[in-house]
Design an enzyme around this catalytic site. Structure first.
Site, short mmCIF file in Angstrom:
data_model
loop_
_atom_site.label_atom_id
_atom_site.label_comp_id
_atom_site.label_asym_id
_atom_site.label_seq_id
_atom_site.Cartn_x
_atom_site.Cartn_y
_atom_site.Cartn_z
N PHE A 149 0.81 -1.23 0.00
CA PHE A 149 0.00 0.00 0.00
C PHE A 149 0.84 1.27 0.00
O PHE A 149 0.36 2.32 -0.39
CB PHE A 149 -0.95 0.00 1.22
CG PHE A 149 -0.29 0.42 2.51
CD1 PHE A 149 -0.14 1.77 2.82
CD2 PHE A 149 0.22 -0.52 3.41
CE1 PHE A 149 0.49 2.17 3.99
CE2 PHE A 149 0.85 -0.13 4.58
CZ PHE A 149 0.99 1.23 4.87
N LYS A 173 -1.21 -7.15 -9.26
CA LYS A 173 -2.19 -7.26 -8.16
C LYS A 173 -1.78 -6.20 -7.14
O LYS A 173 -0.90 -6.41 -6.32
CB LYS A 173 -2.11 -8.67 -7.57
CG LYS A 173 -3.36 -9.15 -6.85
CD LYS A 173 -3.84 -8.27 -5.72
CE LYS A 173 -3.05 -8.41 -4.44
NZ LYS A 173 -3.42 -7.40 -3.43
N GLU A 176 -4.93 -3.80 -1.85
CA GLU A 176 -6.38 -3.55 -1.79
C GLU A 176 -6.69 -2.29 -0.98
O GLU A 176 -7.82 -1.83 -0.96
CB GLU A 176 -7.12 -4.77 -1.22
CG GLU A 176 -6.74 -5.20 0.19
CD GLU A 176 -5.49 -6.09 0.26
OE1 GLU A 176 -4.54 -5.89 -0.53
OE2 GLU A 176 -5.45 -6.96 1.14
N SER A 226 5.45 -7.00 3.28
CA SER A 226 6.03 -7.32 4.58
C SER A 226 6.82 -8.64 4.49
O SER A 226 6.55 -9.47 3.61
CB SER A 226 4.92 -7.43 5.62
OG SER A 226 4.01 -8.42 5.21
N CYS A 281 9.55 1.78 3.39
CA CYS A 281 10.47 0.67 3.74
C CYS A 281 11.87 1.22 3.98
O CYS A 281 12.71 0.54 4.55
CB CYS A 281 10.49 -0.36 2.65
SG CYS A 281 11.19 0.29 1.15
P1 NAD Z 1 1.63 -6.65 2.97
O1 NAD Z 1 2.67 -7.70 3.02
O2 NAD Z 1 0.51 -6.71 3.95
O3 NAD Z 1 0.91 -6.65 1.52
C1 NAD Z 1 1.67 -6.63 0.33
C2 NAD Z 1 0.86 -7.32 -0.77
O4 NAD Z 1 0.67 -8.69 -0.42
C3 NAD Z 1 -0.53 -6.73 -0.99
O5 NAD Z 1 -0.80 -6.69 -2.36
C4 NAD Z 1 -1.44 -7.71 -0.27
O6 NAD Z 1 -2.72 -7.80 -0.84
C5 NAD Z 1 -0.71 -9.03 -0.44
N1 NAD Z 1 -0.97 -9.97 0.66
C6 NAD Z 1 -1.21 -9.65 1.96
N2 NAD Z 1 -1.39 -10.77 2.68
C7 NAD Z 1 -1.25 -11.81 1.82
C8 NAD Z 1 -1.31 -13.22 1.98
N3 NAD Z 1 -1.56 -13.78 3.17
N4 NAD Z 1 -1.11 -13.99 0.90
C9 NAD Z 1 -0.86 -13.45 -0.29
N5 NAD Z 1 -0.78 -12.10 -0.51
C10 NAD Z 1 -0.98 -11.30 0.54
O7 NAD Z 1 2.38 -5.25 3.02
P2 NAD Z 1 1.76 -3.79 3.15
O8 NAD Z 1 1.22 -3.60 4.52
O9 NAD Z 1 0.87 -3.50 2.00
O10 NAD Z 1 3.08 -2.90 2.96
C11 NAD Z 1 3.95 -2.59 4.00
C12 NAD Z 1 5.14 -3.53 4.04
O11 NAD Z 1 5.81 -3.52 2.79
C13 NAD Z 1 6.18 -3.10 5.06
O12 NAD Z 1 6.66 -4.24 5.71
C14 NAD Z 1 7.28 -2.46 4.22
O13 NAD Z 1 8.57 -2.47 4.79
C15 NAD Z 1 7.21 -3.32 3.01
N6 NAD Z 1 7.83 -2.64 1.86
C16 NAD Z 1 9.05 -3.06 1.48
C17 NAD Z 1 9.68 -2.43 0.43
C18 NAD Z 1 11.04 -2.86 -0.02
O14 NAD Z 1 11.47 -2.41 -1.05
N7 NAD Z 1 11.73 -3.72 0.71
C19 NAD Z 1 9.05 -1.37 -0.24
C20 NAD Z 1 7.78 -0.97 0.18
C21 NAD Z 1 7.17 -1.63 1.24
#
Ligand code: NAD
Length: 503
Positions: A149, A173, A176, A226, A281
């Site tokens: 997000f 994808k 959401e 994450s 991040c």
């Molecule tokens: P998230 O992991 O909750 O979601 C990321 C994506 O995964 C979304 O599209 C979500 O719909 C999907 N997703 C969530 N749960 C899932 C599951 N159980 N199975 C399959 N897909 C699933 O992350 P977020 O809250 O949207 O973003 C924040 C996180 O992203 C933080 O941890 C941040 O550090 C990380 N991030 C990392 C970088 C990097 O470059 N390392 C960059 C941006 C964000």
């Protein structure tokens, strides 16, 4: 109320689902839209559309693909005000920060415009007598992107411009939580002349992600999110024979040395810790101050800056706030519970963001800038990614202890050092176990023509995003060794049963 669906085969397509997720304006706390959580069939339709488009798109000359990227770049620029407002409305970050995110994404599009050069491969003449060798960097097929997000425009743009420019087709994808940007991007790509089916958007959650991870037609998966989900994505996609890069969470430290320019450091730390409400991040969430005197002087500067910070909605009619709300009520509560735990575990809470109330936005998801001193490594506010405007100060007596602390942490995304001493900075950049390092630069996000990625549990998979690693990720190398009949004629036609050594 508007419902966001999918973009498949060059058109908006209604999902078959009966599951929907709310999309909020985090500054007011109101539900402003809902997004379809796509079914297996919706996702398979998007993959089928990308699969059908691949043969023609991959055969187009790189120059023609690059011209579409040029046109897309111009459209992004023309629409930047509207897109930045949309980001701000659904994510909460302030308008200029949303414009900054668009610019960083656009830079990857600019990089992808150079694909005829980047995808040339290598050539060696006369690797053996009369024998030449060259490599082809061929596209993989259907690629998928699953994005978080916190950068609804930039992170997808880390992926698809290079994927498309190298001749792949793509299914995105998006998160959401703020899904509108993905659909707007898809429309602009079509307007730029991208053939139908080359870029598709499927909105959804785990149900659609699992299809992307397991369907045989998908060749490669890029994920950013994450760490627990990154691990799941990497292991599932790999077990299904796919190429995968999965970027995870972070806990970025900076060291402040006693010789640092503390005015420069404190200004830099403010933006890096509290910009985008800490939902980056590469946000700086831990300052390791070397020496008590350094800590005291730094803290007094930070407290002074914090007292002047303006927190409020991302888009206002005059001027601008420094920091907006966090993404959801649930996330606000999670951040506040981390603040509670910091107090319970004995850290000194110098500025408490739980008390913030924003006038006329009482139902918004706001957490104020928070500052802890005397944080120690066993505390959860030190160990875990909070992803909010919470900055922890850890005091150490010397540089070696500071370096060891960073190297022991499970995450290794970004880090920085503030010092005037070149030798210390050089030693730090050589020895720190982190992927992206800043020297007096608080958020060392590499430019599009370099590659972005952390170390340790901040990334799974060998290749980083964008830059040359991005080109390698989205292409498969084939090496051709050739000799032509005239040379063959000069040689005796004999079978050889030994390993060819051509020379
Ligand atoms: P998230 O992991 O909750 O979601 C990321 C994506 O995964 C979304 O599209 C979500 O719909 C999907 N997703 C969530 N749960 C899932 C599951 N159980 N199975 C399959 N897909 C699933 O992350 P977020 O809250 O949207 O973003 C924040 C996180 O992203 C933080 O941890 C941040 O550090 C990380 N991030 C990392 C970088 C990097 O470059 N390392 C960059 C941006 C964000």
């Amino acid at each position: 109320m508007e419902t966001l669906h999918n973009y498949i085969n060059g058109a908006l397509v209604e999902s078959l689902t009966n599951r929907f997720s709310p999309v909020y304006n985090p500054a007011s706390g109101e539900k402003i839209k809902q997004v379809a959580l796509s079914t297996v069939k919706d996702t398979e339709d998007a993959i089928a559309s990308a699969q059908d488009a691949f043969a023609k798109w991959s055969r187009l000359s790189p120059l023609k693909r690059s011209r579409i990227m040029f046109k897309f770049k111009s459209l992004l620029e023309e629409n930047s005000d509207r897109l930045a407002k949309l980001i701000s409305q659904e994510h909460g970050k302030v308008y200029s920060d949303a414009l900054g995110e668009l610019t960083r994404g656009l830079e990857v599009v600019e990089f992808a415009c150079g694909i005829p050069h980047l995808q040339k491969g290598e050539h060696s003449a006369n690797v053996g007598t009369g024998v030449d060798s060259h490599s082809l960097m061929q596209p993989l097929g259907v690629c998928a992107g699953i994005t978080p997000f916190n950068f609804p425009a930039m992170v997808p743009m880390w992926m698809f411009p290079i994927s498309l420019a190298t001749g792949n087709t793509f299914v995105l994808k998006p998160s959401e939580k703020d899904p509108s940007l993905a659909i707007e991007i898809a429309k602009l790509l079509s307007e730029a002349g991208l053939p139908d089916g080359v870029f598709n958007v499927v909105n959804g959650d785990k149900e659609s992600v699992d299809v992307l991870l397991t369907d045989d037609r998908v060749q490669a998966v890029s994920f950013v999110g994450s760490t627990p989900i990154a691990e799941y994505i990497y292991s599932t996609a790999s077990a299904h024979g796919k190429r995968c890069q999965a970027l995870g969470g972070a806990k970025n430290h900076c060291i402040v040395m006693p010789d640092a320019d503390l005015d420069m450091a404190s200004n830099a730390i403010m933006g890096a810790a509290y910009g985008a409400a800490g939902e980056r991040c590469m946000a700086l969430s831990v300052v390791v101050a070397v020496g008590d005197e350094t800590a005291e002087q730094l803290i007094s500067r930070l407290q002074n800056h914090i007292s002047k910070m303006k927190v409020g909605p991302g888009v206002i009619s005059e001027g601008e706030n420094d920091m907006g709300p966090v993404i959801s009520q649930q996330h606000k509560e999670k951040i506040e519970s981390y603040i509670d735990s910091g107090v319970q575990q004995g850290a000194s809470l110098l500025v408490d963001g739980r008390e913030l109330k924003v006038a006329d936005h009482e139902t918004g998801f706001f957490v104020g800038p928070t500052l802890f001193d005397n944080v120690s490594p066993e505390m959860s506010i030190y160990q875990e990614e909070i992803f909010g405007p919470v900055l922890a100060i850890v005091r150490v007596s010397d540089y070696d202890t500071a370096l060891e602390l960073i190297n022991k942490h499970e995450y290794g995304n970004g880090t920085a050092i503030f010092t005037r001493d070149g030798e210390t900075a050089r030693q730090f950049s050589e020895n720190v176990q982190v992927g992206m390092v800043g020297i007096n630069i608080p958020i060392p996000v590499p430019m599009a023509f370099h590659s972005f990625g952390g170390w340790k549990r901040s990334i799974f998979g060998p290749l980083n995003v964008h830059g040359n690693d991005g080109v390698r990720f989205y292409t498969r190398m084939k090496t051709v060794t050739s000799i032509w009949p005239a040379s063959v004629r000069l040689k005796q036609h004999e079978s050889s049963f030994v390993m060819p050594t051509l020379g």
